[in-house]
Every structure is written in structure tokens, then in C-alpha cells.
Design an enzyme around this catalytic site. Structure first.
Site, PDB file in Angstrom:
ATOM      1  N   GLU A   1      38.088  51.033  53.279  1.00  0.00           N
ATOM      2  CA  GLU A   1      37.192  50.124  52.274  1.00  0.00           C
ATOM      3  C   GLU A   1      36.059  50.449  52.528  1.00  0.00           C
ATOM      4  OE1 GLU A   1      36.092  45.433  50.736  1.00  0.00           O
ATOM      5  OE2 GLU A   1      37.705  45.848  51.640  1.00  0.00           O
TER       6      GLU A   1
ATOM      7  N   GLU B   1      44.517  48.844  56.896  1.00  0.00           N
ATOM      8  CA  GLU B   1      43.240  48.812  56.069  1.00  0.00           C
ATOM      9  C   GLU B   1      42.196  48.454  57.029  1.00  0.00           C
ATOM     10  OE1 GLU B   1      40.192  46.319  53.819  1.00  0.00           O
ATOM     11  OE2 GLU B   1      41.528  46.102  55.299  1.00  0.00           O
TER      12      GLU B   1
ATOM     13  N   HIS C   1      33.480  44.796  59.279  1.00  0.00           N
ATOM     14  CA  HIS C   1      33.591  44.045  58.110  1.00  0.00           C
ATOM     15  C   HIS C   1      32.177  43.457  57.643  1.00  0.00           C
ATOM     16  CE1 HIS C   1      34.208  40.456  55.320  1.00  0.00           C
ATOM     17  NE2 HIS C   1      35.431  41.264  54.780  1.00  0.00           N
TER      18      HIS C   1
ATOM     19  N   ASP D   1      37.631  48.422  57.115  1.00  0.00           N
ATOM     20  CA  ASP D   1      36.289  48.360  56.404  1.00  0.00           C
ATOM     21  C   ASP D   1      35.289  49.258  56.973  1.00  0.00           C
ATOM     22  OD1 ASP D   1      36.872  45.883  54.882  1.00  0.00           O
ATOM     23  OD2 ASP D   1      37.047  45.114  56.795  1.00  0.00           O
TER      24      ASP D   1
ATOM     25  N   HIS E   1      46.021  44.371  57.432  1.00  0.00           N
ATOM     26  CA  HIS E   1      44.786  43.845  56.701  1.00  0.00           C
ATOM     27  C   HIS E   1      43.857  44.093  58.190  1.00  0.00           C
ATOM     28  CE1 HIS E   1      41.580  40.922  55.179  1.00  0.00           C
ATOM     29  NE2 HIS E   1      41.345  42.050  54.775  1.00  0.00           N
TER      30      HIS E   1
END
Length: 245
Positions: A113, A38, A53, A40, A11
């Protein structure tokens, strides 16, 4: 259903083990044997994709105010490491271009993301062009996810070859139908909302499943027993080594 991505995703690039959304975290995940991460994606004031993020800069960087109000040149000068630990002082906020180059050099997969701050559809379109450019000729394309259906729709308009995933906190027929309407390949679900029955149902519809954000080994193993395809975790050091394949 063949699914080309590894099971374990770190993450925000390195989980809780390093400054989030930094190359320091990515390199730490790689040293742990993790093969997928993963992170952002947001857009700078001049439309350049960067890895961060929060919409505001204060929590994770030396900057102030809205990320989207700063140019890429300004953002890439910020210290994104000191907030985690003084040992990481000077760690830069990475651009999508630099992230892509590092991932491709290391042979790692990624889930990007999209976190739109303004016009979500336009953000998806701008990111699609940059993702396509930075991963041109790659054997495995990024899996692109968002809570924003508009961002995913914009991305699909420009780069229909990119695999999409809708992020959801709760599961219900309407959200599943929305993912299907967007042409998603996967549904990314808060792990507390999942069950063996849901996983089987989603697989029956041709959707892969990622569970987020799961940090306890017992929960990871349970989710895998249910057939969950991907696990996103702040503790990539707790992954089964087999999940790197």
C-alpha cells in the site's frame, strides 16, 4: 476470472501478533502458514522506499518527527519493535529491498500500500521503479494499492505491468469508475461497505475484491460466501488453512 493471489493477507505483515510492518511479523505470519501479507510503503528523504504506516515516527519506532524528513540510513537504524513488546526490542524498520528479498525467499505474495506524504504522483513513479527492480523476474508481482489515485497513476506510468488496486472506505459508482479509469485489477473495500450484491457487481466488471480489515471468523466466512477474493486481517491466526492456496 482467474485471480493469482491467496485469500488471506496478514495486515501490516503480522497483524496484531507482532510489531507492525516488521520482518518479525512477516516471519510469524509465515510460521502460521500464511502465504500473503499486506504492508505500507513510504519514501525516505533520499527517495528510498521503506515499510511503515505512519507519516510520523513516534507511535511505532524509537524515532521522532516526520518519516519523510529522515534518510533511509537513519530510518533503518530505528527500533521498530519495542513499542509492541519488549521482547521485540531492536527489531528494525525494513526497507522495501529487504522485504522483497525475504518474501521471495519464502515464496510469499504481497500487497504493497503506497502512502504518499508529498507529491503523490512522483511517489508512485519512484516506488514503481524500485518495485520493478526488487521483484525482477518474480513469478508473481506485488499487488499495489493506495487510497491515492494520483499515486497509482504515477506508478502505472512507469511500471504498467504491476497490478493495481484502489482502496476505498465506501462503495459508489464514482469510486468504481475511478478504479476502472486507473486500470485497476482489484478494489480494496472496508468490509462493512460490502454486500453480496456489490461483490457480484464488481466481479461482473472484472474487478477482484479485497475486504479490509476483518478479524472475526464469522465475518470472514460470510465474506467468502459472498465471493470476496481476498481478506486482510490483523488476526492471520484465524485464517482457514485453505486460504493459503
Amino acid at each position: 476470472m482467474h485471480w493469482p493471489y491467496p485469500v488471506g493477507f496478514a495486515h501490516r505483515l503480522g497483524g496484531a501478533l507482532a510489531p507492525e510492518n516488521t520482518l518479525a511479523g512477516l516471519l510469524l505470519a509465515h510460521r502460521l502458514g500464511v502465504t500473503a501479507v499486506e504492508c505500507d510503503v513510504q519514501l525516505s528523504a533520499d527517495g528510498v522506499a521503506v515499510i511503515a504506516h505512519d507519516a510520523e515516527l513516534e507511535r511505532t519506532t524509537s524515532g521522532n518527527g516526520a518519516l519523510a524528513a529522515h534518510t533511509a540510513a537513519e530510518l533503518l537504524q530505528l527500533d521498530a519493535g519495542r513499542h509492541h513488546h519488549p521482547a521485540f526490542a531492536g527489531e528494525a524498520l525494513p526497507s522495501l529491498q529487504k522485504l522483497a528479498a525475504t518474501l521471495r525467499r519464502l515464496g510469499m505474495a504481497v500487497n504493497l500500500e503506497l502512502k504518499p506524504a508529498g507529491d503523490a504522483r512522483q511517489m508512485g513513479q519512484l516506488c514503481a521503479a524500485q518495485i520493478r527492480q526488487h521483484w525482477q523476474g518474480a513469478a508473481l508481482l506485488p499487488l499495489v494499492s493506495s487510497f491515492s489515485a494520483e499515486a497509482l497513476a504515477g506508478l502505472r506510468q512507469v511500471a504498467p505491468e504491476l497490478p493495481l488496486a484502489l482502496l476505498v472506505e465506501e462503495l459508489n459508482p464514482a469510486r468504481v469508475a475511478q478504479a476502472q479509469a486507473l486500470g485497476c485489477r482489484a478494489l480494496h473495500v472496508c468490509h462493512r461497505a460490502l454486500s453480496a450484491e456489490w461483490v457480484a457487481q464488481l466481479h461482473g466488471l472484472g474487478l477482484a475484491v479485497m475486504a479490509w480489515t476483518v478479524n472475526q471468523p464469522q465475518e470472514m466466512q460470510c465474506l467468502r460466501q459472498w465471493g470476496v477474493d481476498m481478506l486482510c486481517s490483523d488476526r492471520p491466526d484465524r485464517f482457514d488453512p485453505a486460504w493459503a492456496a
